[in-house]
Design a protein around this motif. Structure first.
Motif, PDB file in Angstrom:
ATOM      1  N   TRP A  17       0.837  -1.208   0.000  1.00 52.91           N
ATOM      2  CA  TRP A  17       0.000   0.000   0.000  1.00 52.91           C
ATOM      3  C   TRP A  17       0.870   1.255   0.000  1.00 52.91           C
ATOM      4  CZ3 TRP A  17      -3.683   1.219   4.742  1.00 52.91           C
ATOM      5  CH2 TRP A  17      -4.290   2.458   4.559  1.00 52.91           C
ATOM      6  N   GLU A  20       2.482   1.935  -3.271  1.00 50.75           N
ATOM      7  CA  GLU A  20       1.504   2.474  -4.209  1.00 50.75           C
ATOM      8  C   GLU A  20       1.234   3.956  -3.935  1.00 50.75           C
ATOM      9  OE1 GLU A  20      -0.114   1.131  -6.980  1.00 50.75           O
ATOM     10  OE2 GLU A  20       1.504  -0.333  -6.755  1.00 50.75           O
ATOM     11  N   GLY A  23       4.386   5.815  -5.384  1.00 51.55           N
ATOM     12  CA  GLY A  23       4.393   5.868  -6.836  1.00 51.55           C
ATOM     13  C   GLY A  23       5.736   5.618  -7.488  1.00 51.55           C
ATOM     14  N   ALA A 186      -4.631   4.133  -3.702  1.00 47.02           N
ATOM     15  CA  ALA A 186      -3.417   3.349  -3.469  1.00 47.02           C
ATOM     16  C   ALA A 186      -3.697   2.144  -2.582  1.00 47.02           C
ATOM     17  CB  ALA A 186      -2.328   4.221  -2.839  1.00 47.02           C
ATOM     18  N   ARG A 189      -5.418  -0.473  -4.788  1.00 45.82           N
ATOM     19  CA  ARG A 189      -4.431  -1.122  -5.656  1.00 45.82           C
ATOM     20  C   ARG A 189      -3.545  -2.066  -4.848  1.00 45.82           C
ATOM     21  NH1 ARG A 189      -3.796   4.229  -7.509  1.00 45.82           N
ATOM     22  NH2 ARG A 189      -1.738   4.358  -6.520  1.00 45.82           N
ATOM     23  N   GLY A 190      -3.133  -1.634  -3.676  1.00 48.36           N
ATOM     24  CA  GLY A 190      -2.285  -2.475  -2.839  1.00 48.36           C
ATOM     25  C   GLY A 190      -2.972  -3.765  -2.434  1.00 48.36           C
TER      26      GLY A 190
END
Length: 203
Positions: A17, A20, A23, A186, A189-190
């Motif tokens: 996480w 993400e 970046g 994020a 996505r994680g």
């Protein structure tokens, strides 16, 4: 290059996480770990962590282990992410205090609440109540522990709260805070990357 040595559904999940959020380019190196809560898994000799645990992170040959160290390290190395006040900032002390509180106070209270250890220990009960009070007070003032902006401290606290929500009493403020943190792009996505790495992340 950043390499995260990772076992899914473990303490290293929150570092996915974090990466993400930052970046920066990174790769996940799945490793097997022993999981004391279930008795499953075996340590992976390819894991550079001194205890064969996770998280372990290699950044251009620099090894950093343990969640709070990795959070501090990455927040400093990648300041553009805006996840922490930098050294010299007047709020740096507050940020480090929340990181230390998470490790020294919240985690022990969480596990005491999850394992039933509170019932036999007045001291653990007082410590647990203090954790609930401090987090509740902070969230009564602002959406995140340091105010209006999400930080690396929130990532640690929210990831633990998500894991052990049942260890703490019912609280609309806690639930709303957890949802704010978990709904970050994020974080979503994680979670997907964590799930995709498999049930154990075998070596």
């Amino acid at each position: 290059m950043i390499t995260l040595f990772h076992a899914p559904q473990s303490r290293s999940s929150r570092i996915v996480w974090l990466l993400e959020e930052i970046g920066a380019p990174y790769v996940i190196r799945p490793v097997s770990i022993y999981r004391p809560m279930t008795g499953e898994g075996v340590p992976d000799e390819a894991n550079p962590h001194p205890d064969r645990r996770v998280p372990a992170l290699d950044h251009d040959g620099v090894l950093v282990t343990e969640s709070i160290a990795i959070v501090q390290y990455l927040c400093e190395v990648f300041p553009q992410a805006g996840l922490a006040p930098l050294p010299g900032d007047a709020r740096r002390g507050e940020f480090l205090s929340w990181i230390g509180w998470y490790a020294c106070e919240m985690e022990p209270a969480l596990f005491a609440g999850m394992t039933g250890a509170l019932a036999g220990s007045p001291q653990k009960q007082r410590d647990h109540e203090a954790v609930v009070r401090r987090l509740g007070t902070a969230l009564g003032r602002a959406p995140y522990v340091m105010g209006e902006r999400f930080s690396g401290a929130d990532l640690l606290i929210a990831s633990a709260l998500g894991f052990g929500r049942s260890a703490f009493p019912a609280s609309a403020a806690f639930d709303a805070y957890l949802e704010r943190c978990k709904s970050r792009p994020a974080a979503i996505r994680g979670l997907a990357l964590d799930v995709a790495s498999g049930p154990q992340g075998g070596a």
